[in-house]
Design a protein around this motif. Structure first.
Motif, PDB file in Angstrom:
ATOM      1  N   ALA A   1       2.915   1.747   9.181  1.00  0.00           N
ATOM      2  CA  ALA A   1       4.178   1.006   9.177  1.00  0.00           C
ATOM      3  C   ALA A   1       5.191   1.637  10.119  1.00  0.00           C
ATOM      4  N   MET A   2       5.263   2.979  10.125  1.00  0.00           N
ATOM      5  CA  MET A   2       6.233   3.647  11.003  1.00  0.00           C
ATOM      6  C   MET A   2       5.858   3.462  12.471  1.00  0.00           C
ATOM      7  N   LYS A   3       4.572   3.489  12.792  1.00  0.00           N
ATOM      8  CA  LYS A   3       4.152   3.267  14.176  1.00  0.00           C
ATOM      9  C   LYS A   3       4.400   1.812  14.591  1.00  0.00           C
TER      10      LYS A   3
ATOM     11  N   PHE B   1      11.922  -1.178   7.262  1.00  0.00           N
ATOM     12  CA  PHE B   1      12.872  -0.114   6.929  1.00  0.00           C
ATOM     13  C   PHE B   1      13.192  -0.099   5.435  1.00  0.00           C
ATOM     14  N   LYS B   2      13.477  -1.263   4.880  1.00  0.00           N
ATOM     15  CA  LYS B   2      13.854  -1.315   3.470  1.00  0.00           C
ATOM     16  C   LYS B   2      12.650  -1.256   2.540  1.00  0.00           C
ATOM     17  N   GLY B   3      11.515  -1.753   3.000  1.00  0.00           N
ATOM     18  CA  GLY B   3      10.348  -1.768   2.128  1.00  0.00           C
ATOM     19  C   GLY B   3       9.531  -0.487   2.175  1.00  0.00           C
ATOM     20  N   VAL B   4       9.575   0.229   3.303  1.00  0.00           N
ATOM     21  CA  VAL B   4       8.749   1.429   3.442  1.00  0.00           C
ATOM     22  C   VAL B   4       9.611   2.671   3.628  1.00  0.00           C
ATOM     23  N   PHE B   5      10.461   2.681   4.653  1.00  0.00           N
ATOM     24  CA  PHE B   5      11.178   3.917   4.979  1.00  0.00           C
ATOM     25  C   PHE B   5      12.075   4.378   3.837  1.00  0.00           C
TER      26      PHE B   5
ATOM     27  N   MET C   1       0.822  -1.213   0.000  1.00  0.00           N
ATOM     28  CA  MET C   1       0.000   0.000   0.000  1.00  0.00           C
ATOM     29  C   MET C   1       0.856   1.264   0.000  1.00  0.00           C
ATOM     30  N   SER C   2       2.004   1.222   0.664  1.00  0.00           N
ATOM     31  CA  SER C   2       2.864   2.405   0.711  1.00  0.00           C
ATOM     32  C   SER C   2       3.467   2.737  -0.639  1.00  0.00           C
ATOM     33  N   ASP C   3       3.412   1.789  -1.562  1.00  0.00           N
ATOM     34  CA  ASP C   3       3.931   2.031  -2.908  1.00  0.00           C
ATOM     35  C   ASP C   3       2.817   2.380  -3.890  1.00  0.00           C
ATOM     36  N   SER C   4       1.586   2.588  -3.370  1.00  0.00           N
ATOM     37  CA  SER C   4       0.446   2.882  -4.232  1.00  0.00           C
ATOM     38  C   SER C   4       0.505   4.326  -4.743  1.00  0.00           C
ATOM     39  N   GLN C   5      -0.132   4.533  -5.877  1.00  0.00           N
ATOM     40  CA  GLN C   5      -0.228   5.896  -6.407  1.00  0.00           C
ATOM     41  C   GLN C   5      -1.343   6.690  -5.745  1.00  0.00           C
ATOM     42  N   VAL C   6      -2.206   6.010  -5.000  1.00  0.00           N
ATOM     43  CA  VAL C   6      -3.262   6.698  -4.263  1.00  0.00           C
ATOM     44  C   VAL C   6      -2.652   7.303  -3.005  1.00  0.00           C
ATOM     45  N   ARG C   7      -2.750   8.604  -2.876  1.00  0.00           N
ATOM     46  CA  ARG C   7      -2.069   9.287  -1.782  1.00  0.00           C
ATOM     47  C   ARG C   7      -2.604   8.845  -0.426  1.00  0.00           C
ATOM     48  N   ALA C   8      -3.912   8.593  -0.338  1.00  0.00           N
ATOM     49  CA  ALA C   8      -4.490   8.178   0.940  1.00  0.00           C
ATOM     50  C   ALA C   8      -3.916   6.844   1.394  1.00  0.00           C
TER      51      ALA C   8
END
Length: 1122
Positions: free
Chosen positions: A168-170, A234-238, A152-159
């Protein structure tokens, strides 16, 4: 079943499944269902029970909660979870997402949705905490959740991207806390194992060793599992989202990374993680830079962590130091606080040049930034001295004050002690409120070593500034700070400080004045101190003897000094002591009367000598007369000296000066001021009597004051043409103030009986005031002669005051609106110096009378064109000066704003009178002159875009009719009509072209109704446009004294208007709700077809207009010009 997201947010529209399948999984009670108080722990416990029963359904419920938290209405079903890849699930959710609105829960900033965001983050933290013992390591929950959040963090939908990144960060922050706990347990287990292993073989418990070894192995496996999860996040999102396009997402990543490093520094406090924060210090968004600085503050707050960041500090120190000048105020504040932590916890990292970048910020206009810089200065400069061992406390405080004095003197901001005191007040208030130390240093005899004149002057500044800060608690003038409501405790502290400083300084102030009475600058600051006293203490504390000493010192200061600033400070202090509410009023009033008696006797004697031998006085005698009258005038400004009747002798001096010109200018300036204040106090008495109605002012008093005002204004009018600039300036200032006081507004406010005192300036006085303004304010040749920058600033400030005084007369109706033309003509040239004043005058006068205001703008342009033709002749229209006039016309047109209907009548009048002026024949019958004003049509073309289409058509018809008469006599001179072509095109619709003035342009057929209306309007142009009572702008006046000699030539060029040779206007009726101009005739036959069609046109135009506060387009245009 309620939507999962309803656990923490208000009820929204019911979600629809992402596919056509049933949403049976969402039909029962949900663990995330909304409950009172939004208790995250109980929500998670309920969910864990359902997860243990069926982990697929439980995970599906959690994932749907996150999906709905994105604002998505889609629902993921078990069939989708089992049969589709993560990317396919996200793709179907994307297709079901409502893209009609750019808003989603995390982006909404209402209180409800801010609470939802807080609860969402809390829920994820509690989830990790409650699952840390078993469920976290079941190799299903966290692995699946991290995989879906990564997708989802790689989606083009901003929401999706925003919400999943936050989740993910939390989760990562929660995992870091769990990993820290596991690491501590592992280390503890290792220590227990080693301690048990170190025991002898007889004391060693083999079962315990095996248990500790097994526990260590389990903790090791948990740690590896946690590290795998953290690496995946970390590698997939951050790594991808810390540089996202959205600054909110970047800020989330940096903020959470600061938490990871701060809590688990053993794993994350390395350069491989710190570099991301360092790189993001250069982010373009202030919000992200702010999060970087806040994260670094948490790291540098610990001396142990700061010691491990030497490489990072050396690499990014230059950037952190430069951020103290960040364009975002809050970022600059946090940068200074970060450098303060670095200085406190790292030795010898910040160099002197680094500190020098922070020190000047104590004088910044933003108080938070100045206070942060003050704390840095306090820690760097004062704390080492005040905490030094081996010396007494008073000696340390004394040494710290001397260091502060040295810094203040070296900083070369000698007039800004109050700003430095305000910056240091939050951290060094105790030091700055040590008034015993300050007065002790000042009264030491002989002076302390290293305490010279500059140090003494700075000490007195600090004394005055600290007294003010302690009693008022407000930042100095010009420093931006939010309005602070003092608490009861703070108010109590202020009262105690006021009482303490009053008790301490009342006995010492006369001694300080006696010691420094010869120094004007020191006396001014010392005389500010009594303003903050509790004056009732003089009587309640039996301190009258100190009051007598203070009054005696005020007399001495008044006798010693002639500087205006010192005399004004003395007059203010005496006025404060002479307040009738004080118990010692009689003592202070008696001392004031003795002082005024002394000055009056001295002035009477010196005036007699001045009249007896005006040309034989020595310079010293002239100086004595001038200084005595100066002291009287300054006292008269704050004190009622009417019983001494200084008006008559001053008027005699002024009349004698007009007749003989033998009185020195210093005496004349003070006599003008003294006479003005005498009139003001006399009017004040009459106003008080009128308000009280007992007794009412007599007619003789009113007539006497009116005669005095008339005679005084006549004398000041004579001084406007005096050769000395100082006398002229003083006469101008007094006249502008006096005309305002005795202006048309005098009878209002309950003073109707004073209507006889209203003084109306005649035409000659108005002309002389405008002439003075042109010659002394807008004369740029005079300004360039001065080389001193500070002197130039002071002179500019004085000229701005003169201009503001004149503009005030126009705004309040004392002068005619047409007098503003001499100001408006300098709007473009003098925009840098006076643009704000002139623009404010333009906006204010527009509200008075729009038609008259438009006439004034037209008059301004006529004057400029006439002056250009006088100086350069007809060729002047091809010069750069003409382009400047056209640029001014464009600026004027922008002031009409976006509301066409409000300005319609004024615009039509402006165009009509402008056309008449352009086709005015010269008085001299010389065919070579032609129509010299015809280029004026180019200036009018700048106003054409503000016209509504019906008025454009009518004006075009009127223009063609006027031009036909002149074209018939000049058929062979078409080259002279370029300006007419420009103006004609500006009035024509864009679809038509105007090949020549005598060929009517072809109109594009419009809708039948509008075409009939236009034909009707054009066919009855004589009836639709009838004459006003004649143009009021016949001969543009040039009021500057440097141009008056050319007036007769201007009259020849302008000629007289022949109103009978042209058709006239009847302006269209103004929109409903706006009063018609008095010179605007109304249609005679309201039932005629032409009137009804005209009304219909207004209604059509009015439909597109929204009533809003009037704005101007000039701000947009100025950006293009500059």
């Amino acid at each position: 079943m309620a939507s999962p997201a309803r656990a923490l947010r208000p009820r929204r529209s019911a979600p629809a499944p992402a596919t056509g399948s049933d949403a049976s999984e969402d039909s029962g009670d949900s663990a995330f269902q909304e409950r009172p108080g939004g208790q995250a722990q109980s929500i998670v416990d309920d969910w864990l029970e359902s997860y243990r029963k069926d982990r697929e359904s439980g995970f599906l419920e959690l994932f749907n909660f996150i999906v709905h938290s994105c604002g998505c209405k889609g629902v993921v079903t078990l069939e989708m979870l089992r049969g589709l890849q993560n990317s396919e699930i996200i793709q179907q959710l994307t297709e079901s997402f409502d893209e009609g609105s750019a808003e989603y829960p995390l982006l909404l900033n209402t209180p409800v949705w801010r609470r939802f965001r807080q609860g969402f983050c809390e829920l994820l933290g509690v989830l990790v905490h409650r699952t840390q013992h078993a469920v976290l390591y079941d190799e299903y929950l966290m692995g699946s959740l991290v995989a879906l959040l990564t997708g989802m963090s790689d989606s083009q939908v901003r929401a999706f991207r925003h919400t999943s990144t936050l989740a993910a960060m939390k989760l990562m922050t929660g995992l870091v806390r769990v990993a820290l706990s596991v690491s501590l347990q592992k280390d503890n287990s290792q220590r227990q194992y080693e301690a048990e292993q170190a025991k002898g073989s007889s004391c060693r418990a083999l079962g315990k060793l095996e248990g500790l070894l097994e526990q260590h192995r389990e903790l090791q496996e948990k740690q590896e599992e946690l590290e795998n999860l953290m690496n995946a996040i970390f590698k997939g999102v951050f790594i991808h989202r810390y540089r996202d396009l959205m600054p909110e997402i970047r800020a989330i990543c940096i903020e959470e990374m600061g938490q990871w490093i701060e809590h688990y520094s053993n794993s994350f406090l390395t350069d491989s993680y710190l570099k991301y924060i360092g790189w993001t210090l250069h982010d373009k968004q202030g919000e992200v830079r702010l999060k970087c600085l806040l994260a670094l503050q948490g790291l540098y707050h610990s001396q142990e962590r700061a010691a491990r960041m030497e490489l990072f500090t050396s690499r990014f120190k230059e950037r952190m130091v430069s951020m103290v000048l960040d364009k975002e105020p809050q970022v600059a504040v946090e940068a200074v606080r970060l450098l303060t932590l670095i200085f406190q916890n790292m030795d010898d990292v910040l160099t002197d040049s680094d500190c020098a970048s922070v020190f000047p910020l104590v004088y910044a206009s933003s108080r938070p930034l100045a206070a942060a810089a003050g704390e840095f200065l306090y820690n760097k400069l004062l704390v080492p001295t005040m905490c030094a061992r081996g010396t007494a406390g008073k000696q340390r405080t004394r040494a710290a004050f001397q260091l502060l004095l040295a810094f203040f003197i070296e900083s070369e901001f000698h007039d800004h002690a109050s700003y430095l005191v305000d910056s240091l007040w939050d951290c060094a208030a105790a030091l700055l409120k040590d008034w015993q130390l300050l007065t002790g240093l000042l009264l030491e005899d002989p002076p302390a070593e290293g305490l010279g004149d500059r140090e003494e002057n700075s000490l007195i500044m600090f004394l005055a500034a600290s007294v003010r800060q302690a009693t008022e608690g407000q930042p100095p003038v010009g420093r931006i700070s939010g309005k602070k409501v003092l608490s009861a405790r703070e108010r109590k502290v202020q009262v105690e400080d006021r009482l303490r400083l009053t008790q301490h300084l009342i006995p010492l102030l006369p001694l300080l004045l006696a010691k420094f009475s010869a120094d004007a600058e020191k006396v001014v600051y010392l005389l500010e101190v009594p303003r903050y006293f509790d004056l009732t203490l003089y009587s309640s504390g039996r301190l009258e003897k100190h009051l007598e000493l203070l009054l005696a010192q005020l007399w001495e200061v008044m006798e010693k000094h002639t500087d205006c600033e010192v005399l004004e400070a003395t007059s203010r202090t005496l006025h404060m002591l002479c307040s009738p509410e004080l118990a010692f009023y009689s003592r202070a009033d008696f001392a004031r009367s003795r002082l005024v008696d002394h000055l009056a006797d001295k002035f009477q004697h010196e005036e007699t000598e001045l009249f007896q031998s005006p040309g034989c006085l020595e310079n010293e005698d002239v100086y004595c007369v001038a200084t005595t009258l100066k002291r009287i005038a300054i006292l008269h400004s704050a004190h009622d000296l009417t019983p001494w009747n200084f008006f008559d002798p001053c008027i005699r001096l002024l009349r004698h000066t007009v007749d003989t010109e033998e009185i020195p200018k210093q005496v004349v300036i003070s006599a003008i001021s003294c006479s003005y204040f005498s009139l003001y106090w006399e009017l004040s008495h009459l106003c008080a009597a009128t308000a009280a109605s007992d007794p009412l002012p007599r007619q003789e008093q009113l007539l006497s004051l009116k005669q005095k005002v008339a005679s005084f204004c006549s004398l000041c009018q004579n001084y406007l043409v005096d050769m000395d600039p100082g006398v002229q300036e003083q006469a101008f200032v007094v006249l502008t103030d006096l005309l305002m006081i005795f202006g048309p507004q005098l009878p209002y406010g309950g003073h109707r009986l004073l209507h006889e005192l209203v003084y109306e300036p005649d035409v000659a006085l108005q002309s002389q005031l405008a002439g003075f303004l042109v010659d002394h304010v807008f004369n740029h040749d005079q300004v360039e002669g001065s080389q001193d920058e500070m002197l130039q600033i002071e002179e500019l400030h004085q000229r701005r005051k003169l201009l503001a005084g004149f503009c005030k007369l126009i705004i309040y109706g004392v002068l005619e609106l047409s007098a503003a033309s001499d100001i408006f003509k300098h709007y473009s040239k003098a925009y840098n110096d006076y643009g704000d004043i002139i623009k404010a005058t333009l906006n204010e006068t527009r509200q008075i009378d729009r038609t008259e205001w438009a006439h004034t703008l037209l008059l301004t342009l006529q004057q400029l064109l006439t002056q250009l033709l006088l100086e350069q002749g007809p060729v002047g229209v091809h010069s750069a000066a003409f382009l400047e006039i056209r640029d001014l016309a464009r600026r004027f047109s922008l002031l009409f704003g976006l509301h066409q209907l409000q300005n319609r009548s004024a615009l039509v009048t402006l165009h009509k009178d402008g056309i008449k002026f352009a086709f005015q024949e010269p008085v001299a019958s010389d065919s070579r002159l032609d129509l010299v004003h015809l280029p004026f049509l180019e200036l009018l073309s700048e106003f054409s875009p503000r016209l509504v289409p019906p008025d454009k058509a009518l004006l075009l018809s009127y223009l063609k009719k006027i031009s036909q008469a002149h074209l018939s006599f000049r058929r062979g001179e078409e080259h002279l009509w370029a300006s007419l072509l420009v103006y004609q095109r500006s009035l024509s619709p864009q679809e038509e072209a105007a090949p020549s003035p005598d060929v009517p342009a072809q109109q594009k057929p419009g809708p039948p109704a509008k075409r009939r209306h236009l034909d009707e309007s054009l066919g009855h142009s004589d009836a639709s446009f009838s004459s006003t009572s004649g143009s009021r702008l016949q001969s543009p006046l040039l009021t500057s004294t440097t141009l008056r000699k050319k007036g007769h030539l201007a009259a020849q060029l302008l000629g007289q208007e022949d109103s009978g040779s042209e058709s006239e206007f009847v302006q269209s009726q103004p929109p409903q709700g706006h009063k018609a101009s008095r010179s605007q005739p109304q249609p005679k036959n309201r039932g005629s077809l032409g009137w009804q069609l005209g009304r219909l046109t207004l209604m059509e135009v009015g439909e597109a207009v929204v009533e809003e506060p009037e704005t101007s387009e000039e701000e947009v245009a100025l950006g293009k010009d500059s």
